[in-house]
Design a protein around this motif. Structure first.
Motif, PDB file in Angstrom:
ATOM      1  N   VAL A 108       0.819  -1.214   0.000  1.00  0.00           N
ATOM      2  CA  VAL A 108       0.000   0.000   0.000  1.00  0.00           C
ATOM      3  C   VAL A 108       0.856   1.268   0.000  1.00  0.00           C
ATOM      4  O   VAL A 108       0.445   2.290  -0.561  1.00  0.00           O
ATOM      5  N   ILE A 109       2.027   1.216   0.584  1.00  0.00           N
ATOM      6  CA  ILE A 109       2.897   2.389   0.598  1.00  0.00           C
ATOM      7  C   ILE A 109       3.670   2.514  -0.707  1.00  0.00           C
ATOM      8  O   ILE A 109       3.622   3.542  -1.394  1.00  0.00           O
ATOM      9  N   HIS A 110       4.385   1.476  -1.085  1.00  0.00           N
ATOM     10  CA  HIS A 110       5.280   1.563  -2.234  1.00  0.00           C
ATOM     11  C   HIS A 110       4.526   1.640  -3.553  1.00  0.00           C
ATOM     12  O   HIS A 110       4.959   2.350  -4.473  1.00  0.00           O
ATOM     13  N   SER A 111       3.408   0.938  -3.673  1.00  0.00           N
ATOM     14  CA  SER A 111       2.663   0.998  -4.930  1.00  0.00           C
ATOM     15  C   SER A 111       2.192   2.413  -5.217  1.00  0.00           C
ATOM     16  O   SER A 111       2.245   2.884  -6.369  1.00  0.00           O
ATOM     17  N   GLN A 112       1.752   3.124  -4.188  1.00  0.00           N
ATOM     18  CA  GLN A 112       1.244   4.474  -4.379  1.00  0.00           C
ATOM     19  C   GLN A 112       2.369   5.469  -4.644  1.00  0.00           C
ATOM     20  O   GLN A 112       2.215   6.400  -5.448  1.00  0.00           O
ATOM     21  N   ILE A 113       3.495   5.287  -4.007  1.00  0.00           N
ATOM     22  CA  ILE A 113       4.648   6.157  -4.272  1.00  0.00           C
ATOM     23  C   ILE A 113       5.103   5.991  -5.712  1.00  0.00           C
ATOM     24  O   ILE A 113       5.319   6.978  -6.431  1.00  0.00           O
ATOM     25  N   HIS A 114       5.221   4.745  -6.168  1.00  0.00           N
ATOM     26  CA  HIS A 114       5.666   4.512  -7.540  1.00  0.00           C
ATOM     27  C   HIS A 114       4.643   5.003  -8.557  1.00  0.00           C
ATOM     28  O   HIS A 114       5.005   5.489  -9.631  1.00  0.00           O
ATOM     29  N   GLU A 115       3.369   4.892  -8.224  1.00  0.00           N
ATOM     30  CA  GLU A 115       2.327   5.333  -9.156  1.00  0.00           C
ATOM     31  C   GLU A 115       2.265   6.850  -9.266  1.00  0.00           C
ATOM     32  O   GLU A 115       2.160   7.400 -10.375  1.00  0.00           O
ATOM     33  N   LEU A 116       2.319   7.547  -8.145  1.00  0.00           N
ATOM     34  CA  LEU A 116       2.158   8.996  -8.154  1.00  0.00           C
ATOM     35  C   LEU A 116       3.436   9.751  -8.497  1.00  0.00           C
ATOM     36  O   LEU A 116       3.376  10.914  -8.887  1.00  0.00           O
ATOM     37  N   HIS A 117       4.580   9.093  -8.350  1.00  0.00           N
ATOM     38  CA  HIS A 117       5.855   9.783  -8.549  1.00  0.00           C
ATOM     39  C   HIS A 117       6.731   9.014  -9.540  1.00  0.00           C
ATOM     40  O   HIS A 117       7.556   8.184  -9.134  1.00  0.00           O
ATOM     41  N   PRO A 118       6.550   9.279 -10.822  1.00  0.00           N
ATOM     42  CA  PRO A 118       7.338   8.565 -11.843  1.00  0.00           C
ATOM     43  C   PRO A 118       8.845   8.711 -11.649  1.00  0.00           C
ATOM     44  O   PRO A 118       9.609   7.842 -12.073  1.00  0.00           O
ATOM     45  N   HIS A 119       9.279   9.815 -11.010  1.00  0.00           N
ATOM     46  CA  HIS A 119      10.713  10.026 -10.785  1.00  0.00           C
ATOM     47  C   HIS A 119      11.247   9.141  -9.668  1.00  0.00           C
ATOM     48  O   HIS A 119      12.463   8.967  -9.545  1.00  0.00           O
ATOM     49  N   ALA A 120      10.355   8.585  -8.856  1.00  0.00           N
ATOM     50  CA  ALA A 120      10.782   7.768  -7.712  1.00  0.00           C
ATOM     51  C   ALA A 120      10.989   6.322  -8.170  1.00  0.00           C
ATOM     52  O   ALA A 120      10.075   5.513  -8.154  1.00  0.00           O
ATOM     53  N   GLU A 121      12.195   6.034  -8.583  1.00  0.00           N
ATOM     54  CA  GLU A 121      12.516   4.671  -9.026  1.00  0.00           C
ATOM     55  C   GLU A 121      12.599   3.711  -7.848  1.00  0.00           C
ATOM     56  O   GLU A 121      12.452   2.502  -8.018  1.00  0.00           O
ATOM     57  N   ALA A 122      12.836   4.257  -6.654  1.00  0.00           N
ATOM     58  CA  ALA A 122      12.986   3.405  -5.481  1.00  0.00           C
ATOM     59  C   ALA A 122      12.520   4.140  -4.238  1.00  0.00           C
ATOM     60  O   ALA A 122      12.507   5.373  -4.189  1.00  0.00           O
ATOM     61  N   ALA A 123      12.132   3.349  -3.236  1.00  0.00           N
ATOM     62  CA  ALA A 123      11.709   3.910  -1.951  1.00  0.00           C
ATOM     63  C   ALA A 123      12.197   3.007  -0.835  1.00  0.00           C
ATOM     64  O   ALA A 123      12.173   1.773  -0.960  1.00  0.00           O
ATOM     65  N   ALA A 124      12.657   3.623   0.249  1.00  0.00           N
ATOM     66  CA  ALA A 124      13.154   2.872   1.403  1.00  0.00           C
ATOM     67  C   ALA A 124      12.370   3.280   2.645  1.00  0.00           C
ATOM     68  O   ALA A 124      12.140   4.473   2.874  1.00  0.00           O
ATOM     69  N   HIS A 125      11.962   2.294   3.422  1.00  0.00           N
ATOM     70  CA  HIS A 125      11.158   2.564   4.617  1.00  0.00           C
ATOM     71  C   HIS A 125      11.635   1.699   5.769  1.00  0.00           C
ATOM     72  O   HIS A 125      11.880   0.501   5.617  1.00  0.00           O
ATOM     73  N   GLY A 126      11.773   2.320   6.929  1.00  0.00           N
ATOM     74  CA  GLY A 126      12.168   1.579   8.116  1.00  0.00           C
ATOM     75  C   GLY A 126      11.692   2.273   9.371  1.00  0.00           C
ATOM     76  O   GLY A 126      11.378   3.473   9.367  1.00  0.00           O
ATOM     77  N   HIS A 127      11.641   1.500  10.469  1.00  0.00           N
ATOM     78  CA  HIS A 127      11.217   2.019  11.763  1.00  0.00           C
ATOM     79  C   HIS A 127      12.440   2.154  12.656  1.00  0.00           C
ATOM     80  O   HIS A 127      12.596   1.435  13.639  1.00  0.00           O
ATOM     81  N   THR A 128      13.348   3.045  12.312  1.00  0.00           N
ATOM     82  CA  THR A 128      14.587   3.165  13.071  1.00  0.00           C
ATOM     83  C   THR A 128      14.373   3.968  14.344  1.00  0.00           C
ATOM     84  O   THR A 128      13.471   4.800  14.439  1.00  0.00           O
ATOM     85  N   ALA A 129      15.227   3.734  15.313  1.00  0.00           N
ATOM     86  CA  ALA A 129      15.086   4.410  16.605  1.00  0.00           C
ATOM     87  C   ALA A 129      15.198   5.920  16.468  1.00  0.00           C
ATOM     88  O   ALA A 129      14.431   6.672  17.068  1.00  0.00           O
ATOM     89  N   HIS A 130      16.157   6.382  15.676  1.00  0.00           N
ATOM     90  CA  HIS A 130      16.374   7.830  15.576  1.00  0.00           C
ATOM     91  C   HIS A 130      15.241   8.532  14.837  1.00  0.00           C
ATOM     92  O   HIS A 130      14.808   9.619  15.242  1.00  0.00           O
ATOM     93  N   SER A 131      14.744   7.935  13.773  1.00  0.00           N
ATOM     94  CA  SER A 131      13.649   8.571  13.041  1.00  0.00           C
ATOM     95  C   SER A 131      12.366   8.546  13.859  1.00  0.00           C
ATOM     96  O   SER A 131      11.586   9.512  13.859  1.00  0.00           O
TER      97      SER A 131
END
Length: 266
Positions: A108-131
C-alpha cells in the motif's frame, strides 16, 4: 576573461570525480543490477540495525514494467534475504514473480509512491530508533551540519497516523503528502526516503537516520546552531547532489558484498 576549472576538480556538479550512470544492454541486464543492489540494501539495513520485526521494506521499480516493483518479501529477515527471495509485485498487489508473499504495508505504501511519482525509481522505509524519536517530537531535520542540509526544503512531516498502514487510502495519502520531497517522516511510525535510483533512495535513508541521531544528541547537550539559509542552500547543493547520493551507496555495496557474498544467491 576565460576561466578554467582547476585541475583537481572533476567536471561534475560537485567537482568530485563521480562516475556517470551505468549503461545496460537490455532491460534484463538492468533488472539483474537492480535486484542485486536491492538485496544488498536489505542486508545493509540488517547490518546497521534498521530491522524491527516484520517491519521495513525497500522497493525498486522494474526497468521493463514501470507499474511493477521489486521488494523484500514478508517474513524474511533483512540479515538473511537474498536475490532469490525478492518478489515482483504488480499494481494490484499480486506477486507475479517470486516464491514468497508480499507485506500488505509494503504494497500500500510503495505501490502508491511509484504510481504517483514517476521520478521515484525506489523507496526505502524503516522504523529506526532515531527517526521514530525525531518523529514523536514532531520535528524535521534542521540544517545543523552539511549532511542534514541535503534535506533542507526536501522533507515533510506526516502527522495523520491511523494505525498500521494496510489500507490503500492511507498509502495514497502518504504518497500525496510526499510530493516532490526526498524524505517523509511519519509521526508515530518511521521514515521513508525516495530517489531516482535504488542507490540514491537508500543513501538518503542512511543519511537521514544519522542526521536524526546527531540532532537528537546535539539537542540533548544544548541548543544547536542552525545554518543560515544561504549556508544550508550551499551545503544542500553539494551533499544533496543526486549523483553523489548514487555513488555513496556504491561504497556500501562494496562493503556488504565483500562481507556477505551469499546475498547474491538466486
Amino acid at each position: 576573461m576565460t576561466t578554467t576549472t582547476p585541475v583537481y576538480l572533476a567536471d561534475t556538479a560537485t567537482g568530485l570525480p563521480l562516475p556517470g550512470d551505468a549503461d545496460f544492454a537490455s532491460p534484463a541486464a538492468e533488472r539483474v543490477h537492480r535486484k542485486q543492489r536491492l538485496a544488498a540494501a536489505l542486508r545493509l539495513f540488517g547490518k546497521y540495525g534498521f530491522g524491527e520485526g516484520i517491519s521495513g521494506h525497500i522497493s525498486v521499480r522494474d526497468p521493463e514494467y514501470p507499474d511493477r516493483f521489486w521488494v523484500n518479501p514478508f517474513g524474511v529477515s533483512f540479515k538473511r534475504v537474498t536475490v532469490g527471495d525478492l518478489i515482483l509485485v504488480d499494481s494490484e498487489g499480486r506477486v507475479v514473480e517470486g516464491r514468497h508473499k508480499v507485506n500488505p504495508s509494503a504494497f500500500v505504501i510503495h505501490s502508491q509512491i511509484h504510481e504517483l511519482h514517476p521520478h521515484a525509481e525506489a523507496a526505502a522505509h524503516g522504523h529506526t530508533a532515531h527517526s521514530r524519536a525525531l518523529g514523536t517530537l514532531g520535528r524535521l531535520l534542521e540544517p545543523i551540519d552539511q549532511e542534514s542540509a541535503a534535506f533542507y526544503g526536501r522533507q515533510y512531516l506526516y502527522e495523520d497516523y491511523e494505525g498500521p498502514s494496510v489500507a490503500l487510502e492511507q498509502g495514497r495519502d502518504i504518497a500525496e503528502k510526499l510530493g516532490d520531497n526526498r524524505a517523509i517522516l511519519l509521526r508515530h511510525h518511521g521514515l521513508i526516503t525516495v530517489g531516482g535510483s535504488l542507490e540514491e533512495a537508500v543513501h538518503w535513508f542512511f543519511t537521514y537516520d544519522s542526521c536524526a541521531q546527531v540532532q537528537l544528541l546535539a539537542a540533548a547537550a544544548g541548543t544547536p546552531k542552525k545554518m543560515t539559509h544561504e549556508q544550508a542552500t550551499a551545503a544542500g547543493d553539494g551533499f544533496g547532489d543526486a549523483q553523489l547520493g548514487r555513488f555513496s551507496f556504491e561504497l556500501l555495496w562494496d562493503e556488504i558484498v565483500h562481507e556477505q557474498p551469499d546475498l547474491l544467491d538466486e
